[in-house]
Design an enzyme around this catalytic site. Sequence first.
Site, PDB file in Angstrom:
ATOM      1  N   GLN A  45      -5.408 -13.855   7.676  1.00 26.21           N
ATOM      2  CA  GLN A  45      -5.567 -12.866   6.606  1.00 26.21           C
ATOM      3  C   GLN A  45      -6.514 -13.372   5.524  1.00 26.21           C
ATOM      4  OE1 GLN A  45      -2.605 -12.276   3.199  1.00 26.21           O
ATOM      5  NE2 GLN A  45      -1.903 -10.761   4.676  1.00 26.21           N
ATOM      6  N   HIS A 100       3.854  -7.994  -4.715  1.00 27.56           N
ATOM      7  CA  HIS A 100       2.693  -8.464  -3.954  1.00 27.56           C
ATOM      8  C   HIS A 100       1.520  -7.496  -4.111  1.00 27.56           C
ATOM      9  CE1 HIS A 100       5.015 -11.532  -1.729  1.00 27.56           C
ATOM     10  NE2 HIS A 100       3.840 -11.996  -1.370  1.00 27.56           N
ATOM     11  N   TYR A 106       4.926  -3.445   2.940  1.00 26.38           N
ATOM     12  CA  TYR A 106       4.138  -4.613   3.331  1.00 26.38           C
ATOM     13  C   TYR A 106       2.729  -4.231   3.767  1.00 26.38           C
ATOM     14  CZ  TYR A 106       8.762  -6.599   3.067  1.00 26.38           C
ATOM     15  OH  TYR A 106       9.997  -6.967   2.615  1.00 26.38           O
ATOM     16  N   LEU A 107       2.581  -3.088   4.416  1.00 26.50           N
ATOM     17  CA  LEU A 107       1.246  -2.626   4.800  1.00 26.50           C
ATOM     18  C   LEU A 107       0.385  -2.369   3.573  1.00 26.50           C
ATOM     19  CD1 LEU A 107      -0.845  -1.621   6.839  1.00 26.50           C
ATOM     20  CD2 LEU A 107       0.326   0.598   6.829  1.00 26.50           C
ATOM     21  N   ALA A 108       0.994  -1.878   2.510  1.00 22.63           N
ATOM     22  CA  ALA A 108       0.241  -1.571   1.286  1.00 22.63           C
ATOM     23  C   ALA A 108      -0.539  -2.786   0.795  1.00 22.63           C
ATOM     24  CB  ALA A 108       1.199  -1.073   0.201  1.00 22.63           C
ATOM     25  N   ASP A 109       0.079  -3.974   0.872  1.00 24.12           N
ATOM     26  CA  ASP A 109      -0.599  -5.200   0.444  1.00 24.12           C
ATOM     27  C   ASP A 109      -1.905  -5.405   1.203  1.00 24.12           C
ATOM     28  OD1 ASP A 109       1.836  -5.504  -0.827  1.00 24.12           O
ATOM     29  OD2 ASP A 109       2.527  -7.116   0.480  1.00 24.12           O
ATOM     30  N   GLN A 110      -1.870  -5.085   2.511  1.00 20.45           N
ATOM     31  CA  GLN A 110      -2.993  -5.381   3.395  1.00 20.45           C
ATOM     32  C   GLN A 110      -4.162  -4.413   3.210  1.00 20.45           C
ATOM     33  OE1 GLN A 110      -2.192  -8.082   5.513  1.00 20.45           O
ATOM     34  NE2 GLN A 110      -0.229  -8.027   4.475  1.00 20.45           N
TER      35      GLN A 110
END
Length: 338
Positions: A103, A308, A283-287
């Site tokens: 990442q 995050h 968690y996808l939002a962070d990416q």
Amino acid sequence: MKRMIALDGAQGEGGGQILRSALSLSMITGQPFTITSIRAGRAKPGLLRQHLTAVKAAAEICRATVEGAELGSQRLVFRPGTVRGGEYRFAIGSAGSCTLVLQTVLPALWFADGPSRVEVSGGTDNPSAPPADFIRRVLEPLLAKIGIHQQTTLLRHGFYPAGGGVVATEVSPVASFNTLQLGERGNIVQMRGEVLLAGVSRHVAEREIATLAGSFSLHEQNIHNLPRDQGPGNTVSLEVESENITERFFVVGEKRVSAEVVAAQLVKEVKRYLASPAAVGEYLADQLVLPMALAGAGEFKVAHPSCHLLTNIAVVERFLPVRFGLIETDGVTRVSIE
């Protein structure tokens, strides 16, 4: 000469996300940075093996000069050079997350002078990091819509604490960025439950699947037995395919925690996601923040903006000439480039 950006590692969630995002952005923009109080919010502050590997990997890929790159260091100075494509291999030397190292460096390789392949050995099933299947089945299809083409392959599982897993990603330079628009999830198409076992009784997996099936209508139920030398370990995943997005959630089994309790944790997380019409999970939002910022436009909706996410946005805004807007309406937050 580009200005030195000063970052406080205790900001926001106070973990490794600030460092990883700063490394990615520094490599892309050519801006040097200094970060202090690295991982100040963690029980064991400073650079762990996973973070040190990410720093060294970033430095190798862009020929950076670095100060403070050692275990336990709470201060780092990073002066990037030119990003170069190629074939790279990095070893964490522990069960630290392979995907978090990837990442860190992959965004810079979107701007490299040619295609690249990056292989990282370490942990693959870590409770605090996205597994390779999340990257492959959820994130990468969305990146492709933005114009980013990469393909991740899990070559060998490595559970905590032994590690020994291997993940590789092939990535091509981006020709042009597209705008991503992710509003509501839409109707559910199907749900898939999956359990991975390595050196753990199959009966554990059967109980975990039964717990999932007791709460959701599963279109698929898969149990995969891995070689014993890749464990011991156990993960439970549930994939939600909807009209507009596929999301994937997982938990890692723990010693002395029953199969039912492990699976119930996953059930709770998925129900939390399904309680909102928002397409994007926490968690996808962070990416999505960094690729959306690089595109210069786009938006998504998320039910629960995490610390995050907010930390990531703050770091991106230090390096790139973009501003994010967050508007909450009826329990759903719209995240967009202003």
